[in-house]
Design a protein around this motif. Structure first.
Motif, short mmCIF file in Angstrom:
data_model
loop_
_atom_site.label_atom_id
_atom_site.label_comp_id
_atom_site.label_asym_id
_atom_site.label_seq_id
_atom_site.Cartn_x
_atom_site.Cartn_y
_atom_site.Cartn_z
N GLU A 84 0.86 -1.19 0.00
CA GLU A 84 0.00 0.00 0.00
C GLU A 84 0.89 1.23 0.00
O GLU A 84 2.11 1.14 0.18
N ARG A 85 0.29 2.37 -0.21
CA ARG A 85 1.01 3.63 -0.16
C ARG A 85 0.70 4.32 1.16
O ARG A 85 -0.42 4.26 1.66
N GLN A 86 1.70 4.94 1.74
CA GLN A 86 1.53 5.72 2.96
C GLN A 86 1.86 7.16 2.60
O GLN A 86 3.02 7.52 2.43
N GLY A 87 0.85 7.95 2.41
CA GLY A 87 1.06 9.33 1.98
C GLY A 87 1.43 9.39 0.51
O GLY A 87 1.26 8.44 -0.24
N GLU A 88 1.97 10.51 0.10
CA GLU A 88 2.31 10.76 -1.31
C GLU A 88 3.61 10.11 -1.74
O GLU A 88 3.78 9.78 -2.91
N ASP A 89 4.57 9.94 -0.82
CA ASP A 89 5.92 9.60 -1.23
C ASP A 89 6.53 8.37 -0.57
O ASP A 89 7.74 8.20 -0.61
N THR A 90 5.72 7.51 0.02
CA THR A 90 6.26 6.34 0.71
C THR A 90 5.41 5.10 0.42
O THR A 90 4.20 5.16 0.39
N SER A 91 6.11 3.99 0.20
CA SER A 91 5.45 2.70 0.02
C SER A 91 5.61 1.86 1.28
O SER A 91 6.66 1.90 1.92
N VAL A 92 4.59 1.11 1.62
CA VAL A 92 4.69 0.04 2.61
C VAL A 92 4.87 -1.22 1.77
O VAL A 92 4.06 -1.50 0.89
N ALA A 93 5.97 -1.95 2.00
CA ALA A 93 6.32 -3.05 1.11
C ALA A 93 6.81 -4.27 1.88
O ALA A 93 7.38 -4.14 2.97
N GLU A 94 6.62 -5.43 1.27
CA GLU A 94 7.11 -6.69 1.82
C GLU A 94 8.41 -7.06 1.12
O GLU A 94 8.50 -7.00 -0.10
N VAL A 95 9.40 -7.46 1.91
CA VAL A 95 10.68 -7.90 1.35
C VAL A 95 10.46 -9.27 0.70
O VAL A 95 10.08 -10.23 1.35
N LEU A 96 10.71 -9.34 -0.62
CA LEU A 96 10.55 -10.59 -1.37
C LEU A 96 11.86 -11.36 -1.44
O LEU A 96 11.85 -12.59 -1.49
N GLY A 97 12.95 -10.65 -1.51
CA GLY A 97 14.24 -11.32 -1.62
C GLY A 97 15.38 -10.35 -1.50
O GLY A 97 15.22 -9.15 -1.71
#
Length: 100
Positions: free
Chosen positions: A52-65
């Motif tokens: 998901e996106r948190q605000g305009e300039d940041t992603s919330v992301a899962e480490v895949l590798g």
């Protein structure tokens, strides 16, 4: 997503989106949910899936590798683990690798 961890992503010698903004502005878009992005952490290349996106300039992301010189540690590198949820500011990520 409150359980996402803030990371001090590598800055020196890394080819970031911001470095090429004036030359390739038309190629840049904000990553969205499901997009795969990359960043660097303590010398390792990190592939991440945007949740998901948190605000305009940041992603919330899962480490895949993680890809590091020491390939015996592909699931963990200097405290960053595969499956972990982290924050990635747009200025710290590399280009979007895959987009929905």
């Amino acid at each position: 997503m409150s359980n996402a961890r803030a990371i001090a992503w590598d800055q020196d010698g890394v080819d970031h989106v911001a470095d090429h903004e004036e030359l390739t502005q038309f190629l840049h878009k904000k990553p969205g949910a499901g997009d795969i992005i990359t960043a660097r952490y303590k010398g390792a290349n990190v592939r991440l899936k945007v949740l998901e996106r948190q605000g305009e300039d940041t992603s919330v992301a899962e480490v895949l590798g993680l890809s590091a010189e020491d390939e015996t540690r592909v699931n963990e590198h200097e405290g960053l683990r595969k499956g972990e949820t982290v924050l990635v500011a747009d200025r710290d990520r590399a280009f979007i690798r895959y987009s929905n």
